[in-house]
Scaffold this motif. Sequence first.
Motif, PDB file in Angstrom:
ATOM      1  N   VAL A  35      -5.536   2.218  -7.794  1.00  0.00           N
ATOM      2  CA  VAL A  35      -4.387   2.624  -8.158  1.00  0.00           C
ATOM      3  C   VAL A  35      -3.938   4.154  -7.298  1.00  0.00           C
ATOM      4  O   VAL A  35      -3.635   4.410  -6.632  1.00  0.00           O
ATOM      5  CB  VAL A  35      -4.261   3.880  -9.688  1.00  0.00           C
ATOM      6  CG1 VAL A  35      -2.991   4.789  -9.570  1.00  0.00           C
ATOM      7  CG2 VAL A  35      -4.022   3.105 -10.373  1.00  0.00           C
ATOM      8  N   SER A  36      -5.281   5.539  -6.970  1.00  0.00           N
ATOM      9  CA  SER A  36      -5.801   6.138  -5.480  1.00  0.00           C
ATOM     10  C   SER A  36      -5.058   5.342  -4.309  1.00  0.00           C
ATOM     11  O   SER A  36      -4.334   6.208  -3.550  1.00  0.00           O
ATOM     12  CB  SER A  36      -6.613   6.839  -5.478  1.00  0.00           C
ATOM     13  OG  SER A  36      -7.419   5.585  -4.743  1.00  0.00           O
ATOM     14  N   SER A  37      -5.475   4.283  -4.149  1.00  0.00           N
ATOM     15  CA  SER A  37      -4.671   3.506  -2.738  1.00  0.00           C
ATOM     16  C   SER A  37      -3.309   2.798  -2.603  1.00  0.00           C
ATOM     17  O   SER A  37      -3.116   3.068  -1.592  1.00  0.00           O
ATOM     18  CB  SER A  37      -5.758   2.551  -2.423  1.00  0.00           C
ATOM     19  OG  SER A  37      -6.671   2.121  -2.632  1.00  0.00           O
ATOM     20  N   MET A  38      -3.190   2.576  -3.785  1.00  0.00           N
ATOM     21  CA  MET A  38      -1.637   1.687  -3.825  1.00  0.00           C
ATOM     22  C   MET A  38      -1.262   3.254  -4.511  1.00  0.00           C
ATOM     23  O   MET A  38       0.378   3.168  -3.185  1.00  0.00           O
ATOM     24  CB  MET A  38      -1.411   1.187  -5.231  1.00  0.00           C
ATOM     25  CG  MET A  38      -0.462   0.530  -5.556  1.00  0.00           C
ATOM     26  SD  MET A  38      -0.421  -0.770  -7.345  1.00  0.00           S
ATOM     27  CE  MET A  38      -0.459   1.161  -8.093  1.00  0.00           C
ATOM     28  N   ILE A  39      -1.070   4.304  -4.348  1.00  0.00           N
ATOM     29  CA  ILE A  39      -0.024   5.113  -4.138  1.00  0.00           C
ATOM     30  C   ILE A  39      -0.410   6.087  -3.075  1.00  0.00           C
ATOM     31  O   ILE A  39       0.507   6.904  -2.731  1.00  0.00           O
ATOM     32  CB  ILE A  39      -0.028   6.662  -5.795  1.00  0.00           C
ATOM     33  CG1 ILE A  39      -1.706   7.194  -5.749  1.00  0.00           C
ATOM     34  CG2 ILE A  39       0.453   5.846  -6.621  1.00  0.00           C
ATOM     35  CD1 ILE A  39      -1.374   7.866  -6.849  1.00  0.00           C
TER      36      ILE A  39
ATOM     37  N   PRO B 209      -4.097  -0.951  -0.592  1.00  0.00           N
ATOM     38  CA  PRO B 209      -5.441  -1.781  -1.640  1.00  0.00           C
ATOM     39  C   PRO B 209      -5.831  -2.868  -0.645  1.00  0.00           C
ATOM     40  O   PRO B 209      -4.585  -3.616  -0.659  1.00  0.00           O
ATOM     41  CB  PRO B 209      -4.664  -1.472  -2.848  1.00  0.00           C
ATOM     42  CG  PRO B 209      -3.488  -1.285  -3.102  1.00  0.00           C
ATOM     43  CD  PRO B 209      -2.763  -0.729  -1.871  1.00  0.00           C
ATOM     44  N   ALA B 210      -6.951  -3.718  -0.781  1.00  0.00           N
ATOM     45  CA  ALA B 210      -7.225  -4.520  -0.703  1.00  0.00           C
ATOM     46  C   ALA B 210      -7.748  -4.620  -2.175  1.00  0.00           C
ATOM     47  O   ALA B 210      -8.944  -4.188  -2.927  1.00  0.00           O
ATOM     48  CB  ALA B 210      -8.208  -4.349   0.205  1.00  0.00           C
ATOM     49  N   LEU B 211      -7.976  -5.826  -2.353  1.00  0.00           N
ATOM     50  CA  LEU B 211      -8.403  -6.566  -4.122  1.00  0.00           C
ATOM     51  C   LEU B 211      -9.678  -8.239  -3.430  1.00  0.00           C
ATOM     52  O   LEU B 211      -9.227  -8.382  -3.071  1.00  0.00           O
ATOM     53  CB  LEU B 211      -7.667  -6.902  -4.833  1.00  0.00           C
ATOM     54  CG  LEU B 211      -7.493  -5.386  -5.560  1.00  0.00           C
ATOM     55  CD1 LEU B 211      -6.101  -6.106  -6.702  1.00  0.00           C
ATOM     56  CD2 LEU B 211      -8.764  -4.585  -5.991  1.00  0.00           C
ATOM     57  N   ASN B 212     -10.907  -8.273  -4.015  1.00  0.00           N
ATOM     58  CA  ASN B 212     -11.967  -9.116  -4.543  1.00  0.00           C
ATOM     59  C   ASN B 212     -10.480 -10.290  -4.684  1.00  0.00           C
ATOM     60  O   ASN B 212     -10.042 -10.447  -5.917  1.00  0.00           O
ATOM     61  CB  ASN B 212     -12.764  -9.686  -4.729  1.00  0.00           C
ATOM     62  CG  ASN B 212     -13.975  -8.131  -3.869  1.00  0.00           C
ATOM     63  OD1 ASN B 212     -13.681  -8.587  -2.815  1.00  0.00           O
ATOM     64  ND2 ASN B 212     -13.662  -7.148  -5.177  1.00  0.00           N
ATOM     65  N   GLY B 213     -10.507 -11.696  -3.882  1.00  0.00           N
ATOM     66  CA  GLY B 213     -10.660 -13.086  -4.876  1.00  0.00           C
ATOM     67  C   GLY B 213     -11.416 -14.316  -5.024  1.00  0.00           C
ATOM     68  O   GLY B 213     -12.795 -13.436  -4.414  1.00  0.00           O
TER      69      GLY B 213
ATOM     70  N   ASN C 171       1.071  -4.466  -0.779  1.00  0.00           N
ATOM     71  CA  ASN C 171       1.670  -3.534  -0.200  1.00  0.00           C
ATOM     72  C   ASN C 171       2.663  -3.643  -1.583  1.00  0.00           C
ATOM     73  O   ASN C 171       2.863  -4.026  -1.814  1.00  0.00           O
ATOM     74  CB  ASN C 171       2.152  -3.915   1.490  1.00  0.00           C
ATOM     75  CG  ASN C 171       3.161  -2.900   2.188  1.00  0.00           C
ATOM     76  OD1 ASN C 171       3.062  -1.685   1.416  1.00  0.00           O
ATOM     77  ND2 ASN C 171       3.139  -3.452   2.845  1.00  0.00           N
ATOM     78  N   LYS C 172       2.692  -2.316  -2.094  1.00  0.00           N
ATOM     79  CA  LYS C 172       3.785  -1.941  -2.192  1.00  0.00           C
ATOM     80  C   LYS C 172       3.259  -2.429  -3.846  1.00  0.00           C
ATOM     81  O   LYS C 172       4.207  -3.182  -4.440  1.00  0.00           O
ATOM     82  CB  LYS C 172       4.742  -2.206  -2.193  1.00  0.00           C
ATOM     83  CG  LYS C 172       5.216  -1.283  -1.121  1.00  0.00           C
ATOM     84  CD  LYS C 172       6.798  -0.464  -0.612  1.00  0.00           C
ATOM     85  CE  LYS C 172       7.036   0.085   0.628  1.00  0.00           C
ATOM     86  NZ  LYS C 172       6.522  -0.025   1.549  1.00  0.00           N
TER      87      LYS C 172
ATOM     88  N   PHE D 233      -7.422  -0.124   6.138  1.00  0.00           N
ATOM     89  CA  PHE D 233      -7.863   1.073   6.246  1.00  0.00           C
ATOM     90  C   PHE D 233      -8.439   1.962   6.213  1.00  0.00           C
ATOM     91  O   PHE D 233      -9.082   3.212   6.520  1.00  0.00           O
ATOM     92  CB  PHE D 233      -8.308   0.948   7.766  1.00  0.00           C
ATOM     93  CG  PHE D 233      -8.491  -0.710   8.799  1.00  0.00           C
ATOM     94  CD1 PHE D 233      -9.694  -1.479   8.158  1.00  0.00           C
ATOM     95  CD2 PHE D 233      -6.942  -1.632   8.835  1.00  0.00           C
ATOM     96  CE1 PHE D 233      -9.773  -3.127   8.794  1.00  0.00           C
ATOM     97  CE2 PHE D 233      -6.766  -2.425   9.648  1.00  0.00           C
ATOM     98  CZ  PHE D 233      -8.485  -3.060   9.377  1.00  0.00           C
ATOM     99  N   GLY D 234      -7.234   2.668   5.966  1.00  0.00           N
ATOM    100  CA  GLY D 234      -6.955   4.180   5.009  1.00  0.00           C
ATOM    101  C   GLY D 234      -6.265   4.507   7.108  1.00  0.00           C
ATOM    102  O   GLY D 234      -6.524   5.950   6.884  1.00  0.00           O
TER     103      GLY D 234
END
Lengths: 536, 400
Positions: free
Chosen positions: B183-187, B193-197, B231-232, B347-348
Amino acid sequence: MSILSKLFKKQQKSKPDNYRQQQDPEKPEELPIMRDYHENISRIKEELGKSADVCIREFSLKQYKGFALYIDGLANNRMISDFFMESLLKKQEELQSDSFQNLIDKATSLGNIKIIKTWNEVYDGMLSGNTILFIDGYNKAIDVETKGWEKRAIAEPSTQLSIRGPKDSFIETLRTNTALIRRRIKSPNLWLESMKIGSVTQTDVAIMYIKGIVNEKVVTEVKQRLNRINIDSILESGYIEQLIEDQTWTTFPTIYHTERPDVVTSQLLEGRVAIFVDGTPFVLTAPAVFIQFFQAPDDYYSRFDISTGIRLLRIMSFFIALIGPSLYIAVTTFHQEMIPTAMAIAIAAQRENVPFPAFIEAVIMEVTFEILREAGLRLPRSVGQAVSIVGALVIGQAAVQAGFVSPVMVIVVALTAIANFSTPSFSMAIAARLLRFIIMLLATFLGFYGIMLAIMFMTIHLCSLRSFGVPYMSPIAPFSFSEQQDVLVRFPIWAFKNRPPLISKGNIKRTGQAQKPGPPKPNGNVANGKEKGDQS
Amino acid sequence: MKKIIVLFLLLLNSMTLLSGCWNQREMTDLAFIVAMGIDKGKNKNFDVSFQIVNPGNVSAGQNGGGQGLPIAVYKSSGDTLTEAARNATKKISRQLYYSHINVLVISEELAKEGVLNIIDACERDPGFRTTTEIVIAKDTSAEEIVSTLTILDKLPVLKITKELQSTEAMLGENLKVNVDDFVSSMISKGKNPALNGYKVMGKQSEARKASNLTVSTTEAYLKADGLAIFNKGRLVGWITQDKARGVVWVLGKVKSTDINLDWKGKKNALNVVPIRSKTKVSAKIINGHPVINVTIKEESWISEINTAINIDDPRVINQIQKKMEKTIKRQIIASIKEAQSLKCDVFGFGEKVHIANPKYWKKVQNNWDEHFANAKVIVEVKSYNRRAGVRRNPFWDALK
């Protein structure tokens, strides 16, 4: 409350029935000893109901007739025959006309002698093991101290054990007990005052303190409270404790008791007052503070770092004993999220087939354990083993196998029980034992909130307690930084600069200057000089 | 008066006793959900599958660990997550308990449409932990991931969480991302954000059968695979393998990994294992364009030498270090290029630009994706070789 006070009032109205109350203690002359010899004998026989152990040894010295009165078993028979009767009869030739003074002067080689005139004194002397000598024609008698009854040898303490430290403990005889303290404190300032309490039992009670260290106000308070006691019997120091303690409505002990002379000695040196009661090896000390019940004698005999660690362990285990099962109940019925997943699943798996809710399960196990413990205590020693085997099998194995309780619960109960035993003072341990059930109930209804409530109320209650004017929680509350030397952390002995100022008055200093040990300084030192000499 | 007080005290006491047991739940009445899978629904918005522990079959108790399957998976559907969860009570005898959810699985299909409608429910529910990790079911449904049985770990969910932990620590191709992080990187406007597959490998039809547990090489198993880039709130692409490691490395999460190096014409002659690594990212604005500096300092040891080499020679070690720096740099640039082509700042870097020049950031923040795609990134790697295991020169020397 009102019902209770009504009950008390009724009891107060009822008349005490014992012989001493019938006469005014201010005027003992009312019952004087008769001049007539036969009259005296018949009076004794009448009043003592021809008790078989009352010995009346009649004798005649020249023209005088007389008799010696003592109680077989209380008085030392050998003492009477060797040092008293024998010397009396041998020296009858030397006896002059005024035989009474003569008897005192010459006839006996024994030490403690006094002239008595009333029957009360006769009975008091006789019943505490003295021999009373009556001479025909005199309205007075001689009280010779011949105390000597069978007593237990000084043995190792059975309730307060320590790894290091003296192995003697008090016994049932008051004089032996006070002597044990005298041997440890060779100071003329060690004062001992004695009194008799119990209208029927006339139990010897002695208070001991160190003049100059003790707070005089506490001494007067103790004396006042002891004098206030009006009861037929004192069978154990517990009677005294319950009659003089500050607060009855508490599970926490506000008077310390011990059977170890070294503990009493250290308490006296901190300015406390010790109360000895004849007939029991347990000596009371007051004022008592909460933390005192977690201080074991070992703490002072082993080095400070070790003692500190062990004391912290003890305090921790007190809390385990207090809230162990409650935590289990709260965590498993309210706060399952507090446990790590793997552990939650493990506990859930064990509880899967248990037919009771966690609280009932805990109560069953705790009560079973308490029963076992009580039974183990009461049973004859030869049967005690059987109980522990049955208990271990029932609690440890069968209950779990039958699926009535989960193995976790057994762990919790066992841990609680063992933790409970690690409190050095039994009276404090039993307080935790009792409160445990109340906290368990609160944990069942309110979870952690209930446990916190219980601990808060307990803390408030503890802070409200006082023992002979000293706040029970001191020096934690009211907090005193300088007194932290012996609370959670035991400082090294050399850092014990002062006595606890709330307890002792007057001579507050404990150690001298620069008591911290260390290796000798490099120069100007004897050992170093010698080494140099050896080398050359 | 006294009677009134006594009565009052009695009433006060009964208050605690009669009020019932607020929130009291026996453990045997709870269904511990350990993983939750969310798929795009057929009739309703979501199909939710709950992986529920069967405690008796997991823990080794008196019954010697249980015979049956460690988990049970229940499915329910709803237009919102809460609706689905409440619908599930029709199928499950016990009260659903969310506090022990370890993993939230979202299907790729749903992730491509957007996960925004899921996240709030996870954050708002007091029982649901925001430390729950999120993974994306790749090439399969979330239900499939949730219901796959595993052999080594009795609880399949533990396989996922432990595996993520160990690959993050030992390989650096995956990341532990929980609801909070997501959430914090999404906003954040300066970070995506990146998530594991996660994938089910092998025969999917076998995955949920008990027979899958009776063989040493399972027919179907779970495998972590790549990073899903968002993204978004929508899945826009995947970064896999070495490139995924580059992403994790720039994020500074790589603790250890392994890198093959060629030596004097022999391919994969050396393997060097970084043991400590530090990543520093800074940003500068030069001529109105952001320039990002990525500095990586790593320490490593040589874990394999498959060629004749004199490692006692400091010059050789220097050469190895140089090679190492080059290889790492190449990999990281590749993953930055990949992210730039997706226009996703995983990467931020944006956050760094914000810190470096807030005024500039205000101008570009709404269009950061474009700026990121064109940003100049300078990568600098410093490698230090610390040791070479418990052997000095390899046996290859003697073979010569």
